[in-house]
Motif scaffolding. Structure first.
Motif, PDB file in Angstrom:
ATOM      1  N   ALA A   1      26.411  10.378  19.331  1.00 61.13           N
ATOM      2  CA  ALA A   1      25.174  10.852  19.968  1.00 61.13           C
ATOM      3  C   ALA A   1      24.465  11.916  19.154  1.00 61.13           C
ATOM      4  O   ALA A   1      23.243  11.970  19.106  1.00 61.13           O
ATOM      5  N   ASP A   2      25.225  12.810  18.465  1.00 63.14           N
ATOM      6  CA  ASP A   2      24.558  13.864  17.705  1.00 63.14           C
ATOM      7  C   ASP A   2      24.640  13.629  16.191  1.00 63.14           C
ATOM      8  O   ASP A   2      24.712  14.576  15.409  1.00 63.14           O
ATOM      9  N   ALA A   3      24.647  12.360  15.800  1.00 64.01           N
ATOM     10  CA  ALA A   3      24.629  12.044  14.368  1.00 64.01           C
ATOM     11  C   ALA A   3      23.550  11.000  14.100  1.00 64.01           C
ATOM     12  O   ALA A   3      23.842   9.839  13.810  1.00 64.01           O
ATOM     13  N   PRO A   4      22.277  11.404  14.251  1.00 64.05           N
ATOM     14  CA  PRO A   4      21.199  10.424  14.188  1.00 64.05           C
ATOM     15  C   PRO A   4      21.145   9.647  12.865  1.00 64.05           C
ATOM     16  O   PRO A   4      20.842   8.465  12.844  1.00 64.05           O
ATOM     17  N   PHE A   5      21.463  10.313  11.760  1.00 66.14           N
ATOM     18  CA  PHE A   5      21.409   9.620  10.483  1.00 66.14           C
ATOM     19  C   PHE A   5      22.424   8.483  10.435  1.00 66.14           C
ATOM     20  O   PHE A   5      22.142   7.372   9.997  1.00 66.14           O
ATOM     21  N   LEU A   6      23.611   8.777  10.927  1.00 69.73           N
ATOM     22  CA  LEU A   6      24.675   7.769  10.980  1.00 69.73           C
ATOM     23  C   LEU A   6      24.236   6.582  11.830  1.00 69.73           C
ATOM     24  O   LEU A   6      24.472   5.423  11.476  1.00 69.73           O
ATOM     25  N   VAL A   7      23.581   6.895  12.954  1.00 71.24           N
ATOM     26  CA  VAL A   7      23.140   5.822  13.849  1.00 71.24           C
ATOM     27  C   VAL A   7      22.125   4.936  13.155  1.00 71.24           C
ATOM     28  O   VAL A   7      22.241   3.709  13.151  1.00 71.24           O
ATOM     29  N   ILE A   8      21.111   5.576  12.518  1.00 73.29           N
ATOM     30  CA  ILE A   8      20.086   4.800  11.821  1.00 73.29           C
ATOM     31  C   ILE A   8      20.713   3.894  10.765  1.00 73.29           C
ATOM     32  O   ILE A   8      20.409   2.715  10.647  1.00 73.29           O
ATOM     33  N   LEU A   9      21.659   4.478  10.020  1.00 70.89           N
ATOM     34  CA  LEU A   9      22.340   3.713   8.982  1.00 70.89           C
ATOM     35  C   LEU A   9      23.068   2.517   9.588  1.00 70.89           C
ATOM     36  O   LEU A   9      22.994   1.388   9.076  1.00 70.89           O
ATOM     37  N   SER A  10      23.742   2.774  10.709  1.00 68.33           N
ATOM     38  CA  SER A  10      24.520   1.695  11.331  1.00 68.33           C
ATOM     39  C   SER A  10      23.602   0.609  11.871  1.00 68.33           C
ATOM     40  O   SER A  10      23.948  -0.565  11.870  1.00 68.33           O
ATOM     41  N   LEU A  11      22.394   1.003  12.296  1.00 70.98           N
ATOM     42  CA  LEU A  11      21.454  -0.007  12.790  1.00 70.98           C
ATOM     43  C   LEU A  11      20.985  -0.893  11.637  1.00 70.98           C
ATOM     44  O   LEU A  11      20.917  -2.119  11.765  1.00 70.98           O
ATOM     45  N   THR A  12      20.676  -0.258  10.496  1.00 68.03           N
ATOM     46  CA  THR A  12      20.256  -1.033   9.334  1.00 68.03           C
ATOM     47  C   THR A  12      21.355  -2.010   8.926  1.00 68.03           C
ATOM     48  O   THR A  12      21.099  -3.186   8.662  1.00 68.03           O
ATOM     49  N   VAL A  13      22.569  -1.480   8.892  1.00 66.59           N
ATOM     50  CA  VAL A  13      23.703  -2.341   8.545  1.00 66.59           C
ATOM     51  C   VAL A  13      23.819  -3.492   9.540  1.00 66.59           C
ATOM     52  O   VAL A  13      23.963  -4.657   9.160  1.00 66.59           O
ATOM     53  N   GLY A  14      23.716  -3.156  10.820  1.00 75.75           N
ATOM     54  CA  GLY A  14      23.857  -4.178  11.861  1.00 75.75           C
ATOM     55  C   GLY A  14      22.846  -5.293  11.723  1.00 75.75           C
ATOM     56  O   GLY A  14      23.190  -6.470  11.767  1.00 75.75           O
ATOM     57  N   VAL A  15      21.578  -4.910  11.531  1.00 78.39           N
ATOM     58  CA  VAL A  15      20.528  -5.919  11.389  1.00 78.39           C
ATOM     59  C   VAL A  15      20.818  -6.816  10.189  1.00 78.39           C
ATOM     60  O   VAL A  15      20.706  -8.043  10.265  1.00 78.39           O
TER      61      VAL A  15
END
Lengths: 291, 356
Positions: free
Chosen positions: B26-40
């Motif tokens: 929840a408090d690691a927005p960069f990690l989340v964005i990265l994981s979304l790119t990877v996921g897509v």
């Protein structure tokens, strides 16, 4: 009863007549041979029968159904299965999977509304559109069943596996089930092709040079095996073969082609003595040479 | 019924795991964005692998289908953003609408897949590649000139609804679907088409129908990936769906091994994270950010170089056609035969004309 009937089929490629007025009749229990020198049109005849080529004129009828213009997979469903001259296995797949591919829609249980028996029944009544729709719809539902791993789907898969293993066993390949097809020795690859063709539940089996590249012992075994398959699976068999000993040994009737023309039809003994056949294979007594 | 329960098992496992991950990050927005790119990218690679890897066709217009899903899903969400489902709390209602727009976007992409695939999948090898390439470009140009889609500026104001949870749930769905297709009789038919189309046809496989179906499934998931992409970027620009994007996905599946779902996943993760890793490395080495800022430009020649090296050292890709779950402790009952020293020379899709 005639299972495969070819009536005056002609295949023309531009100016070249690869096959002209070719007629043939294969009934259940028949074991017929198709021979001829290289380039005589034997494989063309096979391709016309199996829907790879659409005959320029004439008709191909499988079990009472006219096949002209049908695609190869439709001809196969109607009951015609073939092997190939230059082995065409699915090389990267295992022997078992090779056979399973051919089992496809054949193995819906008889209780299923989409069973092969029911579809064939409709087809025999001449109701092709509902038969086709039923087949396509069943196929479509199968996708969803596979995605959700329903118990019915798993039962079907188990059934397919069992049947494929049995066919491998019939062709003496059970010990090779998990082996990639391309790693099998040549003779076994040829036998695997036959097992695969059998998995489509054919009425007539077309074998394109089944003994090519086999040694004498393997050929002898193959002869016995082909006869056994014919009886066990109630097939009609038509084979192309270059090995005269094999053809003369097991075929009850032989059709001889040369330059696309049928030059002789008859029992092995009749064909052997036919002057036209001798001419095609050995050439004419040097009349032209002297001239 | 037991079968269905087993069928849903992966999701029963994935949902709590992903929910936990969502909370933890929840408090690691960069990690989340990265994981979304990877996921897509995983969704794109795994879905394209169904066509290019399993069926042996060669489609290079995946970004086109992604664009269809992104724009359709994006517009749909924008339109419905003011509405909510009355009996649900706002967050849940948003997610339901989001899921709906993903499915609709995917469905429209699938429809495009059908329309493009039906005529062109009768073509072989290079011709299909050219058709799909053309399709991708057509979509992009059409979008670029349509008012509804914001022309060249792109569609802005798409509600940001993609979460780590929803994105990776889609990843789980596409992987499960790919694996189940692969293991079913349909998968075997697709593999048969890849191995030898003429033989498959002769064995009763309706090759055209199977090819179109695999193409439609792949297009659907490309569309869904586009939808996911649109809902975390909030702005969808035509420049995201160029030929380069399509090639990126192709590179992923070739590098991972055509026909291997796990290979596609590994390669997608690696190639997505590569620019990020490169950025950190360059920053550390050069000290200033000048070179690190050019990573986007450096990335492409690096991809090319990577491919050349890979083709020289391991032409079948990282995994070949094998899967992670067929190796080591995950191995099935039947042991796979030892790989032959001769590497496969089969060229997918290029069936000889003469049938002997």
């Amino acid at each position: 009863m005639s299972l495969l009937k070819v009536h005056r089929a002609t295949m023309q490629f531009g100016g070249l007549k690869a096959l002209s007025d070719f007629s043939l009749d294969v009934a259940q229990g028949d074991l017929q041979g198709l021979i001829g020198p290289n380039g005589a049109g034997k494989t063309t005849a096979f391709n016309v029968m199996t829907g790879v080529y659409r005959p320029t004129s004439g008709a191909v009828v499988v079990d009472g159904e006219r096949m002209n213009g049908r695609l190869p997979h439709q001809v196969n469903r109607a009951g015609l299965a073939r092997t190939f001259q230059n082995i065409r296995l699915f090389k990267e797949l295992t022997a078992l999977d090779n056979v399973k591919v051919a089992c496809l829609a054949d193995d819906r249980p008889p209780s299923s509304p989409f069973s092969r028996a029911r579809i064939d029944g409709l087809r025999r009544q001449g109701r092709f559109a509902p038969a086709h729709a039923l087949d396509a719809w069943g196929n479509y539902l199968d996708w969803w069943r596979a995605l959700f791993l329903t118990s019915g789907y798993r039962a079907d898969e188990a059934h397919i596996e069992e049947r494929a293993l049995r066919l491998l066993d019939v062709m003496g390949l059970a010990h090779r089930a998990g082996e990639q097809a391309r790693n099998l020795p040549y003779g076994e690859q040829r036998r695997l092709e036959i097992a695969r063709a059998l998995a489509t539940s054919p009425k007539v089996l077309l074998l394109d040079e089944p003994a090519a590249g086999m040694n004498t012992k393997e050929k002898a075994e193959l002869m016995v095996q082909i006869r056994r398959l014919r009886d066990e699976f109630a097939l009609g068999v038509l084979l192309i073969e270059h090995d005269m000993k094999l053809v003369m040994g097991i075929c009850e009737q032989i059709t001889v082609l040369d330059h696309g023309e049928t030059i002789a039809v008859g029992t092995p003994d009749q064909v052997k003595k036919d002057p036209k056949v001798i001419e095609a294979y050995l050439g004419v007594e040097s009349k032209e040479l002297q001239a | 019924m037991g079968g269905v329960i087993r069928g849903l098992l992966p999701f029963a496992v994935a949902v709590p795991v992903l929910a936990a991950l969502q909370v933890l990050t929840a408090d690691a927005p960069f990690l989340v964005i990265l994981s979304l790119t990877v996921g897509v990218n995983i969704v794109l690679a795994v879905s394209l692998n169904i066509v290019n890897g399993m069926t042996g066709q060669f489609s290079i217009g995946h970004a086109g289908f992604m664009a269809v899903g992104a724009y359709v899903g994006g517009v749909l969400s924008k339109v419905t953003s003011e509405y909510g489902i009355s009996f649900l709390p706002e967050v849940v209602s948003d997610q339901v609408l989001f899921a709906l727009s993903l499915v609709v976007g995917g469905a429209v992409a699938a429809l495009f897949g059908f329309v493009v695939g039906l005529p062109s999948l009768r073509l072989k090898g290079d011709y299909l590649a050219i058709v799909t390439l053309g399709f991708g470009e057509i979509i992009r140009v059409v979008v670029q000139n349509t008012e509804l889609f914001g022309k060249a500026l792109g569609l802005s104001g798409v509600p940001a609804r993609t979460t780590l949870f929803s994105c990776w749930l889609v990843v789980v769905v596409v992987v499960v679907v790919a694996k189940r297709i692969h293991d079913s009789s349909h998968g075997r038919a697709l593999l048969a088409i890849r191995e030898d189309e003429i033989a498959a046809e002769a064995m009763g496989v309706n090759t055209t129908a199977y090819k179109v179906r695999s193409f439609v499934v792949a297009s659907f998931f490309a569309g869904v990936a586009g939808g996911v992409f649109a809902h975390y970027q909030s702005i969808v620009a035509p420049s995201s769906f160029t030929y380069v994007k399509s090639m990126e996905v192709v590179v992923m599946i070739v590098a991972g091994g055509l026909g291997s779902t796990t290979g596609a996943i590994v390669a997608a993760v690696f190639l997505t994270l590569l620019p990020e890793g490169l950025r950190s490395v360059l920053l550390a080495v050069t000290g200033d950010g000048a070179l690190a800022q050019k990573v986007e430009q450096i990335r492409m020649p690096l991809y090319g170089l990577l491919l050349v090296v890979l083709m020289l050292l391991r032409p079948q890709g990282l995994f070949g056609t094998r899967e992670l779950w067929d190796m080591g402790p995950f191995r099935k009952k039947r042991a796979p035969s030892p790989p032959s020293p001769l590497s496969s020379s089969a060229s997918p899709g290029a069936a000889p004309e003469v049938v002997r």
